[in-house]
Scaffold this motif. Sequence first.
Motif, PDB file in Angstrom:
ATOM      1  N   ASN A  79       0.795  -1.231   0.000  1.00  0.00           N
ATOM      2  CA  ASN A  79       0.000   0.000   0.000  1.00  0.00           C
ATOM      3  C   ASN A  79       0.827   1.280   0.000  1.00  0.00           C
ATOM      4  OD1 ASN A  79       0.758   0.458   2.587  1.00  0.00           O
ATOM      5  ND2 ASN A  79      -1.257   0.176   3.520  1.00  0.00           N
ATOM      6  N   LYS A  80       2.137   1.135  -0.195  1.00  0.00           N
ATOM      7  CA  LYS A  80       2.953   2.362  -0.225  1.00  0.00           C
ATOM      8  C   LYS A  80       3.669   2.506  -1.570  1.00  0.00           C
ATOM      9  CE  LYS A  80       3.528   3.807   4.426  1.00  0.00           C
ATOM     10  NZ  LYS A  80       2.592   2.874   5.052  1.00  0.00           N
ATOM     11  N   ARG A  81       3.119   1.936  -2.598  1.00  0.00           N
ATOM     12  CA  ARG A  81       3.785   2.086  -3.889  1.00  0.00           C
ATOM     13  C   ARG A  81       2.755   2.242  -4.995  1.00  0.00           C
ATOM     14  NH1 ARG A  81       6.279  -3.887  -5.141  1.00  0.00           N
ATOM     15  NH2 ARG A  81       5.853  -3.408  -7.312  1.00  0.00           N
ATOM     16  N   PHE A  82       3.166   2.930  -6.045  1.00  0.00           N
ATOM     17  CA  PHE A  82       2.323   3.078  -7.208  1.00  0.00           C
ATOM     18  C   PHE A  82       3.236   3.221  -8.413  1.00  0.00           C
ATOM     19  CE2 PHE A  82      -0.365   4.993 -10.340  1.00  0.00           C
ATOM     20  CZ  PHE A  82      -1.549   4.300 -10.162  1.00  0.00           C
ATOM     21  N   PRO A  83       2.956   2.613  -9.560  1.00  0.00           N
ATOM     22  CA  PRO A  83       1.742   1.846  -9.835  1.00  0.00           C
ATOM     23  C   PRO A  83       1.790   0.446  -9.227  1.00  0.00           C
ATOM     24  CG  PRO A  83       3.196   1.800 -11.735  1.00  0.00           C
ATOM     25  CD  PRO A  83       3.844   2.701 -10.725  1.00  0.00           C
ATOM     26  N   LEU A  84       0.632  -0.171  -9.193  1.00  0.00           N
ATOM     27  CA  LEU A  84       0.585  -1.581  -8.801  1.00  0.00           C
ATOM     28  C   LEU A  84       0.587  -2.474 -10.031  1.00  0.00           C
ATOM     29  CD1 LEU A  84      -1.852  -1.482  -5.776  1.00  0.00           C
ATOM     30  CD2 LEU A  84       0.562  -2.101  -5.765  1.00  0.00           C
ATOM     31  N   LYS A  85       0.291  -1.858 -11.164  1.00  0.00           N
ATOM     32  CA  LYS A  85       0.329  -2.621 -12.422  1.00  0.00           C
ATOM     33  C   LYS A  85       1.412  -2.047 -13.320  1.00  0.00           C
ATOM     34  CE  LYS A  85      -4.249  -4.437 -13.197  1.00  0.00           C
ATOM     35  NZ  LYS A  85      -5.504  -4.280 -13.906  1.00  0.00           N
ATOM     36  N   TYR A  86       2.282  -2.907 -13.780  1.00  0.00           N
ATOM     37  CA  TYR A  86       3.370  -2.490 -14.661  1.00  0.00           C
ATOM     38  C   TYR A  86       3.156  -3.081 -16.053  1.00  0.00           C
ATOM     39  CZ  TYR A  86       5.589  -1.265 -10.278  1.00  0.00           C
ATOM     40  OH  TYR A  86       5.853  -0.709  -9.055  1.00  0.00           O
ATOM     41  N   ALA A  87       3.800  -2.474 -17.040  1.00  0.00           N
ATOM     42  CA  ALA A  87       3.772  -3.034 -18.395  1.00  0.00           C
ATOM     43  C   ALA A  87       4.762  -4.203 -18.395  1.00  0.00           C
ATOM     44  CB  ALA A  87       4.163  -1.976 -19.412  1.00  0.00           C
ATOM     45  N   GLY A  88       4.321  -5.306 -17.791  1.00  0.00           N
ATOM     46  CA  GLY A  88       5.210  -6.367 -17.321  1.00  0.00           C
ATOM     47  C   GLY A  88       6.009  -7.113 -18.368  1.00  0.00           C
ATOM     48  N   GLN A  89       5.598  -7.079 -19.621  1.00  0.00           N
ATOM     49  CA  GLN A  89       6.383  -7.771 -20.649  1.00  0.00           C
ATOM     50  C   GLN A  89       7.588  -6.925 -21.057  1.00  0.00           C
ATOM     51  OE1 GLN A  89       5.060 -11.171 -20.526  1.00  0.00           O
ATOM     52  NE2 GLN A  89       5.770 -10.958 -22.624  1.00  0.00           N
ATOM     53  N   ASP A  90       7.483  -5.613 -20.866  1.00  0.00           N
ATOM     54  CA  ASP A  90       8.557  -4.714 -21.299  1.00  0.00           C
ATOM     55  C   ASP A  90       9.371  -4.151 -20.136  1.00  0.00           C
ATOM     56  OD1 ASP A  90       8.122  -4.118 -24.388  1.00  0.00           O
ATOM     57  OD2 ASP A  90       6.187  -4.432 -23.429  1.00  0.00           O
ATOM     58  N   ALA A 265      -6.557 -19.296 -14.229  1.00  0.00           N
ATOM     59  CA  ALA A 265      -6.899 -17.892 -13.900  1.00  0.00           C
ATOM     60  C   ALA A 265      -7.677 -17.923 -12.592  1.00  0.00           C
ATOM     61  CB  ALA A 265      -7.680 -17.225 -15.028  1.00  0.00           C
ATOM     62  N   LYS A 266      -8.779 -17.195 -12.514  1.00  0.00           N
ATOM     63  CA  LYS A 266      -9.653 -17.140 -11.336  1.00  0.00           C
ATOM     64  C   LYS A 266      -8.896 -17.218 -10.005  1.00  0.00           C
ATOM     65  CE  LYS A 266     -13.917 -18.912 -13.476  1.00  0.00           C
ATOM     66  NZ  LYS A 266     -14.956 -17.905 -13.379  1.00  0.00           N
ATOM     67  N   ALA A 267      -8.822 -18.394  -9.362  1.00  0.00           N
ATOM     68  CA  ALA A 267      -8.213 -18.522  -8.038  1.00  0.00           C
ATOM     69  C   ALA A 267      -6.748 -18.075  -8.032  1.00  0.00           C
ATOM     70  CB  ALA A 267      -8.313 -19.971  -7.558  1.00  0.00           C
ATOM     71  N   LEU A 268      -6.112 -18.112  -9.186  1.00  0.00           N
ATOM     72  CA  LEU A 268      -4.703 -17.714  -9.303  1.00  0.00           C
ATOM     73  C   LEU A 268      -4.550 -16.188  -9.267  1.00  0.00           C
ATOM     74  CD1 LEU A 268      -1.812 -18.891  -9.861  1.00  0.00           C
ATOM     75  CD2 LEU A 268      -2.305 -18.581 -12.302  1.00  0.00           C
ATOM     76  N   GLN A 269      -5.634 -15.476  -9.483  1.00  0.00           N
ATOM     77  CA  GLN A 269      -5.707 -13.997  -9.486  1.00  0.00           C
ATOM     78  C   GLN A 269      -5.211 -13.355 -10.781  1.00  0.00           C
ATOM     79  OE1 GLN A 269      -7.398 -12.678  -6.720  1.00  0.00           O
ATOM     80  NE2 GLN A 269      -7.549 -14.890  -6.393  1.00  0.00           N
ATOM     81  N   VAL A 270      -4.456 -14.081 -11.581  1.00  0.00           N
ATOM     82  CA  VAL A 270      -4.036 -13.582 -12.903  1.00  0.00           C
ATOM     83  C   VAL A 270      -4.260 -14.717 -13.894  1.00  0.00           C
ATOM     84  CG1 VAL A 270      -2.276 -11.996 -12.025  1.00  0.00           C
ATOM     85  CG2 VAL A 270      -1.638 -14.357 -12.550  1.00  0.00           C
ATOM     86  N   GLY A 271      -4.243 -14.409 -15.180  1.00  0.00           N
ATOM     87  CA  GLY A 271      -4.331 -15.461 -16.190  1.00  0.00           C
ATOM     88  C   GLY A 271      -2.968 -16.095 -16.392  1.00  0.00           C
ATOM     89  N   HIS A 295       1.064  -7.176 -12.897  1.00  0.00           N
ATOM     90  CA  HIS A 295       0.095  -6.791 -11.856  1.00  0.00           C
ATOM     91  C   HIS A 295       0.637  -7.233 -10.499  1.00  0.00           C
ATOM     92  CE1 HIS A 295      -0.744 -10.019 -14.561  1.00  0.00           C
ATOM     93  NE2 HIS A 295      -1.665  -9.341 -15.202  1.00  0.00           N
ATOM     94  N   ALA A 296       1.447  -6.356  -9.899  1.00  0.00           N
ATOM     95  CA  ALA A 296       2.252  -6.740  -8.733  1.00  0.00           C
ATOM     96  C   ALA A 296       1.409  -7.304  -7.594  1.00  0.00           C
ATOM     97  CB  ALA A 296       3.041  -5.524  -8.246  1.00  0.00           C
ATOM     98  N   LEU A 297       0.338  -6.633  -7.242  1.00  0.00           N
ATOM     99  CA  LEU A 297      -0.465  -7.078  -6.101  1.00  0.00           C
ATOM    100  C   LEU A 297      -1.179  -8.399  -6.423  1.00  0.00           C
ATOM    101  CD1 LEU A 297      -1.617  -6.670  -3.292  1.00  0.00           C
ATOM    102  CD2 LEU A 297      -3.371  -5.173  -4.274  1.00  0.00           C
ATOM    103  N   ASP A 298      -1.753  -8.486  -7.602  1.00  0.00           N
ATOM    104  CA  ASP A 298      -2.439  -9.736  -7.988  1.00  0.00           C
ATOM    105  C   ASP A 298      -1.456 -10.917  -7.955  1.00  0.00           C
ATOM    106  OD1 ASP A 298      -4.629  -8.178  -8.398  1.00  0.00           O
ATOM    107  OD2 ASP A 298      -4.592  -8.263 -10.574  1.00  0.00           O
ATOM    108  N   LEU A 299      -0.250 -10.670  -8.450  1.00  0.00           N
ATOM    109  CA  LEU A 299       0.758 -11.741  -8.445  1.00  0.00           C
ATOM    110  C   LEU A 299       1.103 -12.141  -7.016  1.00  0.00           C
ATOM    111  CD1 LEU A 299       3.062 -10.390 -11.284  1.00  0.00           C
ATOM    112  CD2 LEU A 299       1.734 -12.506 -11.366  1.00  0.00           C
ATOM    113  N   ALA A 300       1.271 -11.130  -6.144  1.00  0.00           N
ATOM    114  CA  ALA A 300       1.643 -11.432  -4.750  1.00  0.00           C
ATOM    115  C   ALA A 300       0.519 -12.201  -4.055  1.00  0.00           C
ATOM    116  CB  ALA A 300       1.956 -10.133  -4.019  1.00  0.00           C
ATOM    117  N   VAL A 301      -0.736 -11.801  -4.305  1.00  0.00           N
ATOM    118  CA  VAL A 301      -1.866 -12.500  -3.682  1.00  0.00           C
ATOM    119  C   VAL A 301      -1.974 -13.933  -4.246  1.00  0.00           C
ATOM    120  CG1 VAL A 301      -4.390 -12.540  -3.456  1.00  0.00           C
ATOM    121  CG2 VAL A 301      -3.158 -10.391  -3.140  1.00  0.00           C
ATOM    122  N   GLY A 302      -1.787 -14.068  -5.541  1.00  0.00           N
ATOM    123  CA  GLY A 302      -1.848 -15.409  -6.167  1.00  0.00           C
ATOM    124  C   GLY A 302      -0.785 -16.339  -5.611  1.00  0.00           C
TER     125      GLY A 302
END
Length: 403
Positions: A79-90, A265-271, A295-302
Motif C-alpha cells: 500500500n505504499k507504492r504506485f503503480p501496482l500494475k506495470y507493463a510487465g512484458q517490457d 486464472a480465477k483462483a490464481l488472481q491472474v491469467g 500486476h504486482a499485487l495480484d501476483l503477490a496474492v496469487g
Amino acid sequence: MIKLKTKIPGLRSTRILAGLKKKNGGWGEPHPLVLSGKGKGAYCEDIDGNVFLDFACQIASNPLGYNHPELLKVVSDYNKRFPLKYAGQDFTIEEHLDMIESILGISPGMNQVFLSNSGAEAVENAIKIAMHDRNKKKFTVSFQGAFHGRTLGALSLHHSKPVHREGYILEPNKELPFSDLAGDELQETIKQHGADAVAFVILEHLQGEGGYRIPSDKMVKGVYSICKKNGIPYIADEVQAGIGRTGKWWSFEHYGIKPDIFSSAKALQVGATVARKGFFPDEPGSISSTWGGGHALDLAVGMKTIELIKKHKLLESNRKNGDYIKKRLNELRLEGVRGRGLAIAFDLENGKRDKFVLECARHGLLVLGCGINSVRVIPPYVIKKDEIDEGIDVIGKVVKILR
Ligand SMILES: Cc1ncc(COP(=O)(O)O)c(C=O)c1O
C-alpha cells in the motif's frame, strides 16, 4: 453466521443495482446484493449490513474467503507504492518470475508460462501457441457444453449457452460429444480430414459453466491417447477447476495425463498459459500483452494463495469437506449430486433453478447456477464443518419452499 437485517436486496443495494441495470453494458442479473468489502472467511457482508454465507466463491475466484489475515498482510505490504500494475512484458518486476516459478512448482512436466489478465486471455494464448506451427490446420476441437471465455477465439470453442455465442464471426470448430463416444468421433474426424487438420483439442476436466460434469476415464484417456498418437496438441482448461478446487492442483491430474498446454486464472488472481517445451514460439514479441506479468499485487496474492494451500494442506481438506457436502446433499435426496473436492453440483427440476438460487440468496446463502438446471456448491477452501451444515440447512429449507 448468516445474519439478515433487511429484505434482500436491501435499499442501498437496490439503488446501486438499478443504476447498474441501466448503465452496465454487460448487465447479466447479478445476485441481489452489493458487497461492502466486509466479511470474514466464508461470510461476506453487503452494503445494507446483511451477512451472507458464500457457497459461490466469486465464481471460484476467491478460494481463501474474505479478509484472510495473511492476504490482508500482503495487501498492506503493497500500500505504499504506485503503480501496482506495470507493463510487465517490457518492464519486468520480480513477482513476474516468482509467480512463473510458483506455477511451475505445482505443474510437473511444464516448462514455460505466459501471464495475462483473465481466463479468456489464458485460453486465447493457449489457442495461439497450439495453432502456431500447425500449418495444415483447418479447425479446432472442443466438447458439447464447453465454456472457455468470451473473447472471439475462446468463444469459437464454446458450446454452452447460445446467448454467449450468437451474432459473432467465429473460427471453424468441431464439437465432440461429452461422453464415452468422444474418442470414436475424434478418430472418425481424423479419418475424414487427416490429423493435421485438427489445430488442437481442448477440454475442461471438470466442466464448469456447462454443468459441473465430470468426464469419464474412458472419454479422457481415449481422446488423450488419440491426440498423443497423432501429434495433436492437447489443451486442458483449468480456469475454473484449477488451483486445488477439485482436491488436486489441476483437475486433469485425476486422469494421470499430462496435457501439452493448460490455462489457469480465477483462483490464481491472474491469467496463466502454461506449456511444455516447444509450444511457445521462439520469436520475441510473438506473444504479449501490456499488463502480462506486471500486476504486482495480484501476483503477490496469487503466490500467497498457492503458499497457503500448501501450508494448510487445503487439497486434502477440500477432498474431505467435499465428501461431507456430497453426503449431506444426498441426505436431502437431491438429484445428480456430483463433484470433486469443493467443486460440487446437484440438479433441480426444469425451470426451478433460477428461483432456487434467488431464494437461497434471500435466505442468506450464495450459490450459483450452471448448465440447464444445475446448482453449483463451491465454498471457499477455508470452510468449516458447522458452516457447511448451516449452508446445507438453507438448501434443504429452500428445496421445501419450492416444492
Ligand atoms: C473453464 C473456463 N475457462 C475460461 C473462462 C473465462 O474466464 P474469464 O471470465 O476470467 O475470462 C471461464 C470463466 O468462467 C471458465 O470457467
